[in-house]
Design a protein around this motif. Structure first.
Motif, mmCIF file in Angstrom:
data_model
loop_
_atom_site.group_PDB
_atom_site.id
_atom_site.type_symbol
_atom_site.label_atom_id
_atom_site.label_comp_id
_atom_site.label_asym_id
_atom_site.label_seq_id
_atom_site.Cartn_x
_atom_site.Cartn_y
_atom_site.Cartn_z
ATOM 1 N N LEU A 77 0.972 -1.273 -0.014
ATOM 2 C CA LEU A 77 0.063 0.082 0.012
ATOM 3 C C LEU A 77 0.993 1.232 0.128
ATOM 4 O O LEU A 77 1.736 1.503 0.842
ATOM 5 C CB LEU A 77 -0.808 0.018 1.163
ATOM 6 C CG LEU A 77 -2.009 -0.733 1.013
ATOM 7 C CD1 LEU A 77 -2.045 -2.186 0.683
ATOM 8 C CD2 LEU A 77 -3.167 -0.684 2.006
ATOM 9 N N ILE A 108 1.313 -2.746 4.815
ATOM 10 C CA ILE A 108 1.001 -1.666 5.178
ATOM 11 C C ILE A 108 2.181 -1.168 6.337
ATOM 12 O O ILE A 108 2.355 -1.813 7.348
ATOM 13 C CB ILE A 108 -0.297 -1.648 6.033
ATOM 14 C CG1 ILE A 108 -1.491 -2.224 5.377
ATOM 15 C CG2 ILE A 108 -0.691 -0.252 6.624
ATOM 16 C CD1 ILE A 108 -2.873 -2.436 6.005
ATOM 17 N N SER A 127 -2.489 2.154 -4.439
ATOM 18 C CA SER A 127 -2.892 3.168 -3.736
ATOM 19 C C SER A 127 -4.431 3.364 -3.682
ATOM 20 O O SER A 127 -5.320 3.343 -4.634
ATOM 21 C CB SER A 127 -2.426 4.481 -4.385
ATOM 22 O OG SER A 127 -2.950 5.673 -3.781
ATOM 23 N N PHE A 128 -4.869 3.720 -2.369
ATOM 24 C CA PHE A 128 -6.382 3.849 -2.279
ATOM 25 C C PHE A 128 -6.870 5.353 -2.379
ATOM 26 O O PHE A 128 -8.094 5.655 -2.539
ATOM 27 C CB PHE A 128 -6.751 3.488 -0.828
ATOM 28 C CG PHE A 128 -6.958 2.057 -0.621
ATOM 29 C CD1 PHE A 128 -8.075 1.318 -0.852
ATOM 30 C CD2 PHE A 128 -5.823 1.182 -0.266
ATOM 31 C CE1 PHE A 128 -8.363 0.034 -0.851
ATOM 32 C CE2 PHE A 128 -5.961 -0.076 -0.210
ATOM 33 C CZ PHE A 128 -7.139 -0.722 -0.551
ATOM 34 N N THR A 132 -3.406 10.786 2.504
ATOM 35 C CA THR A 132 -2.878 10.036 3.572
ATOM 36 C C THR A 132 -3.751 9.510 4.661
ATOM 37 O O THR A 132 -4.646 10.501 5.067
ATOM 38 C CB THR A 132 -1.638 10.689 4.316
ATOM 39 O OG1 THR A 132 -0.876 11.099 3.196
ATOM 40 C CG2 THR A 132 -1.079 9.961 5.246
ATOM 41 N N PHE A 133 -3.929 8.397 4.949
ATOM 42 C CA PHE A 133 -4.694 7.663 6.130
ATOM 43 C C PHE A 133 -3.907 7.380 7.283
ATOM 44 O O PHE A 133 -2.799 6.775 7.119
ATOM 45 C CB PHE A 133 -5.643 6.789 5.462
ATOM 46 C CG PHE A 133 -6.587 7.231 4.369
ATOM 47 C CD1 PHE A 133 -7.768 7.826 4.710
ATOM 48 C CD2 PHE A 133 -6.347 6.897 3.224
ATOM 49 C CE1 PHE A 133 -8.536 8.086 3.880
ATOM 50 C CE2 PHE A 133 -7.273 7.430 2.195
ATOM 51 C CZ PHE A 133 -8.483 7.995 2.518
ATOM 52 N N HIS A 135 -2.501 4.750 9.517
ATOM 53 C CA HIS A 135 -2.078 3.190 9.327
ATOM 54 C C HIS A 135 -3.201 2.397 9.800
ATOM 55 O O HIS A 135 -3.526 1.104 9.363
ATOM 56 C CB HIS A 135 -0.749 2.735 9.341
ATOM 57 C CG HIS A 135 -0.287 3.045 10.798
ATOM 58 N ND1 HIS A 135 0.114 4.120 11.287
ATOM 59 C CD2 HIS A 135 -0.209 1.863 11.709
ATOM 60 C CE1 HIS A 135 0.564 4.140 12.538
ATOM 61 N NE2 HIS A 135 0.547 2.750 12.811
ATOM 62 N N MET A 138 -6.388 2.324 7.755
ATOM 63 C CA MET A 138 -5.832 1.362 6.518
ATOM 64 C C MET A 138 -6.280 0.279 6.604
ATOM 65 O O MET A 138 -6.637 -0.771 5.476
ATOM 66 C CB MET A 138 -4.479 1.939 5.974
ATOM 67 C CG MET A 138 -4.284 3.057 5.033
ATOM 68 S SD MET A 138 -5.747 3.387 3.670
ATOM 69 C CE MET A 138 -5.804 1.959 2.736
ATOM 70 N N ARG A 139 -5.773 -0.701 7.600
ATOM 71 C CA ARG A 139 -6.117 -1.962 7.767
ATOM 72 C C ARG A 139 -7.577 -2.444 7.687
ATOM 73 O O ARG A 139 -8.041 -3.250 6.962
ATOM 74 C CB ARG A 139 -5.648 -2.521 9.143
ATOM 75 C CG ARG A 139 -4.313 -2.371 9.379
ATOM 76 C CD ARG A 139 -3.896 -2.859 10.675
ATOM 77 N NE ARG A 139 -2.688 -2.365 11.174
ATOM 78 C CZ ARG A 139 -2.084 -2.915 12.244
ATOM 79 N NH1 ARG A 139 -2.543 -3.598 13.210
ATOM 80 N NH2 ARG A 139 -1.026 -2.069 12.707
ATOM 81 N N LEU A 142 -8.699 -1.650 3.840
ATOM 82 C CA LEU A 142 -8.079 -2.843 3.264
ATOM 83 C C LEU A 142 -8.948 -3.920 3.242
ATOM 84 O O LEU A 142 -9.253 -4.620 2.224
ATOM 85 C CB LEU A 142 -6.559 -2.921 3.496
ATOM 86 C CG LEU A 142 -5.973 -4.344 2.734
ATOM 87 C CD1 LEU A 142 -6.013 -4.141 1.261
ATOM 88 C CD2 LEU A 142 -4.449 -4.456 3.398
#
Length: 160
Positions: A77, A108, A127-128, A132-133, A135, A138-139, A142
């Motif tokens: 990611l 990640i 890239s999502f 910026t998110f 982390h 992001m889990r 994802l």
């Protein structure tokens, strides 16, 4: 059954993140063998130099790389990676499985992201968003997108 591993730097401390991850992990059981692995993050002072940031990321990467199985297709990611739609992710995962790739690892990074070595090791950089998110978030994002990808591939209903 497809094996999907999510390797992430840092521990989820907040219950709400763990609960959200647990919910998607439960939903994914019928679609894949999911493994969630956390690797310790490095502590560092605010305002450190770029060289020090690189050292922190390198130490985190050394712990991550040991957990990647030989032959696993690695997806990092990365904000600079390729942006695709949810159906695009579904098609990508489906194609990997059809091509005989039964082991996928998502990486990640921690607060500072992944180092260049990790991005070079990756088979694909995803890239999502250009944003910026955190982390931890992001889990959750994802896992939700992996779950959505399986629902799309199986033509099963899921909220849009």
């Amino acid at each position: 059954m497809l094996k999907i591993t999510v390797l992430a730097v840092g521990k989820l401390k907040e219950k709400y993140w763990r609960d959200a991850i647990g919910e998607y992990a439960k939903r994914l059981r019928s679609y894949c063998n999911l493994e969630l692995k956390e690797s310790p993050d490095e502590s560092f002072a605010e305002g450190i130099s770029t060289a020090e940031e690189d050292k922190v990321k390198a130490r985190e990467w050394q712990r991550l790389i040991r957990q990647i199985r030989d032959g696993s297709y690695v997806i990092a990611l990365d904000v600079q990676g390729e942006q695709i739609s949810s159906p695009g992710l579904a098609a990508r995962i489906e194609k990997l499985a059809l091509d005989g790739q039964s082991d996928i690892t998502f990486l990640i990074g921690g607060t500072l992201g992944l180092p260049g070595e990790a991005l070079q090791r990756a088979d694909w950089r995803l890239s999502f968003s250009k944003m910026t998110f955190p982390h931890q978030l992001m889990r959750v994002i994802l896992l939700e997108q992996i779950y959505r990808a399986f629902k799309i591939s199986k033509n099963e209903p899921y909220h849009r």
